[in-house]
Design a protein around this motif. Structure first.
Motif, short mmCIF file in Angstrom:
data_model
loop_
_atom_site.label_atom_id
_atom_site.label_comp_id
_atom_site.label_asym_id
_atom_site.label_seq_id
_atom_site.Cartn_x
_atom_site.Cartn_y
_atom_site.Cartn_z
N VAL A 152 0.81 -1.21 0.00
CA VAL A 152 0.00 0.00 0.00
C VAL A 152 0.85 1.27 0.00
N GLY A 153 2.01 1.22 0.62
CA GLY A 153 2.83 2.42 0.74
C GLY A 153 3.87 2.59 -0.34
N VAL A 154 4.22 1.51 -1.07
CA VAL A 154 5.26 1.61 -2.09
C VAL A 154 4.76 1.15 -3.46
N LEU A 155 4.35 -0.11 -3.55
CA LEU A 155 3.99 -0.67 -4.86
C LEU A 155 2.75 0.00 -5.49
N TYR A 156 1.69 0.17 -4.71
CA TYR A 156 0.47 0.79 -5.24
C TYR A 156 0.72 2.23 -5.71
N PRO A 157 1.35 3.10 -4.91
CA PRO A 157 1.63 4.46 -5.40
C PRO A 157 2.51 4.48 -6.65
N MET A 158 3.49 3.57 -6.71
CA MET A 158 4.34 3.52 -7.90
C MET A 158 3.53 3.10 -9.12
N ALA A 159 2.65 2.12 -8.96
CA ALA A 159 1.82 1.66 -10.08
C ALA A 159 0.88 2.76 -10.56
N VAL A 160 0.22 3.44 -9.63
CA VAL A 160 -0.72 4.50 -10.01
C VAL A 160 0.03 5.65 -10.68
N THR A 161 1.19 6.02 -10.17
CA THR A 161 2.00 7.08 -10.77
C THR A 161 2.44 6.67 -12.17
N GLY A 162 2.89 5.44 -12.33
CA GLY A 162 3.31 4.96 -13.65
C GLY A 162 2.17 4.96 -14.65
N ILE A 163 1.01 4.49 -14.24
CA ILE A 163 -0.16 4.48 -15.13
C ILE A 163 -0.55 5.91 -15.49
N GLY A 164 -0.51 6.80 -14.50
CA GLY A 164 -0.84 8.20 -14.75
C GLY A 164 0.11 8.83 -15.75
N LYS A 165 1.40 8.54 -15.64
CA LYS A 165 2.38 9.11 -16.56
C LYS A 165 2.24 8.54 -17.96
N LEU A 166 1.81 7.29 -18.06
CA LEU A 166 1.61 6.69 -19.38
C LEU A 166 0.30 7.14 -20.02
N ALA A 167 -0.77 7.07 -19.27
CA ALA A 167 -2.09 7.35 -19.83
C ALA A 167 -2.41 8.85 -19.89
N PHE A 168 -1.87 9.63 -18.96
CA PHE A 168 -2.18 11.06 -18.88
C PHE A 168 -0.89 11.85 -18.66
N ALA A 169 0.03 11.72 -19.59
CA ALA A 169 1.36 12.30 -19.43
C ALA A 169 1.32 13.81 -19.20
N ASP A 170 0.49 14.53 -19.96
CA ASP A 170 0.44 15.98 -19.83
C ASP A 170 -0.08 16.40 -18.46
N GLN A 171 -1.19 15.79 -18.03
CA GLN A 171 -1.78 16.14 -16.74
C GLN A 171 -0.86 15.74 -15.58
N ALA A 172 -0.20 14.58 -15.69
CA ALA A 172 0.68 14.12 -14.62
C ALA A 172 1.89 15.04 -14.45
N ALA A 173 2.25 15.73 -15.52
CA ALA A 173 3.39 16.65 -15.47
C ALA A 173 2.94 18.08 -15.13
N GLY A 174 1.68 18.26 -14.76
CA GLY A 174 1.19 19.57 -14.37
C GLY A 174 0.59 20.38 -15.50
N SER A 175 0.45 19.81 -16.68
CA SER A 175 -0.12 20.51 -17.84
C SER A 175 0.57 21.85 -18.08
N LEU A 176 1.89 21.83 -18.01
CA LEU A 176 2.66 23.05 -18.20
C LEU A 176 2.67 23.48 -19.65
N VAL A 177 2.62 24.79 -19.87
CA VAL A 177 2.69 25.37 -21.20
C VAL A 177 4.04 26.06 -21.30
N GLU A 178 4.78 25.75 -22.36
CA GLU A 178 6.11 26.34 -22.54
C GLU A 178 6.15 27.21 -23.77
N ARG A 179 6.92 28.28 -23.69
CA ARG A 179 7.22 29.15 -24.83
C ARG A 179 8.72 29.40 -24.79
N GLY A 180 9.36 29.11 -25.89
CA GLY A 180 10.81 29.30 -25.95
C GLY A 180 11.56 28.41 -24.97
N GLY A 181 11.01 27.23 -24.69
CA GLY A 181 11.65 26.29 -23.79
C GLY A 181 11.48 26.61 -22.31
#
Length: 194
Positions: free
Chosen positions: A19-48
């Protein structure tokens, strides 16, 4: 006592791992794969460089920009660390004073606009961080923005239309406009015209 303590410690360790290690890692990994933009904060960049997030409102006050919903966060507006509503009830004089001041500011910024002011332009949301305004809120401001940028009103209205987010599945929620994306499109329009 020893016979009961060992299984309890083993179970505690196993549950901590799951519950404290494997589950959070799995949910984070799925979030980064399925919702990469939202998981990264939906940042908007201009000129890098990051210029904002599509998930957190930004403060715009120049007449050539669309203004978002008022923020109820303190001590500074749109402070994600202070996300909360103002908790001012409809009968609270402080809320009435704040709304009256916001109406006056909108009228002062565009004195020729006689249209009714959409409520989302004068009231803060529950989070105080809304990145979006209603389509009516964007249309209310279009003439002011067009005049300040010396753009045809039809072009500004077209940008509002292009940046309108439709309701999910065609009926869930209301159409809305992300203020940061619309303002960045206006800046890109200015660069393209020069």
């Amino acid at each position: 006592m020893k016979s009961a303590l060992r299984p309890a410690l083993v179970l505690f360790g196993a549950l901590t791992l799951v519950v404290g290690v494997l589950y959070p890692m799995a949910v984070t990994g799925i979030g980064k794969l399925a919702f990469a933009d939202q998981a990264a904060g939906s940042l908007v960049e201009r000129g890098g460089k990051p210029v904002g997030s599509t998930l957190i409102g930004q403060s715009f006050s120049a007449p050539g920009y669309f203004w978002g919903r008022p923020s109820a966060t303190g001590p500074m507006p749109n402070n994600a660390a202070g996300s909360a509503g103002s908790n001012l009830g409809p009968l609270n004089p402080a809320l009435a004073d704040a709304v009256t001041g916001r109406i006056a500011a909108l009228k002062a910024a565009d004195p020729t606009n006689q249209a009714a002011i959409p409520v989302d332009l004068v009231t803060a949301s529950a989070s105080g961080l809304d990145p979006e305004i209603s389509v009516a809120g964007a249309r209310y401001q279009a003439a002011r923005v067009a005049a300040a940028r010396k753009l045809p009103l039809a072009r500004v209205e077209a940008l509002v239309g292009q940046h309108t987010i439709r309701p999910a599945l065609g009926f869930l929620g209301e159409a809305r406009v992300n203020v940061l994306k619309l303002n960045l499109a206006l800046d890109a329009e200015a660069v393209a015209n020069h």
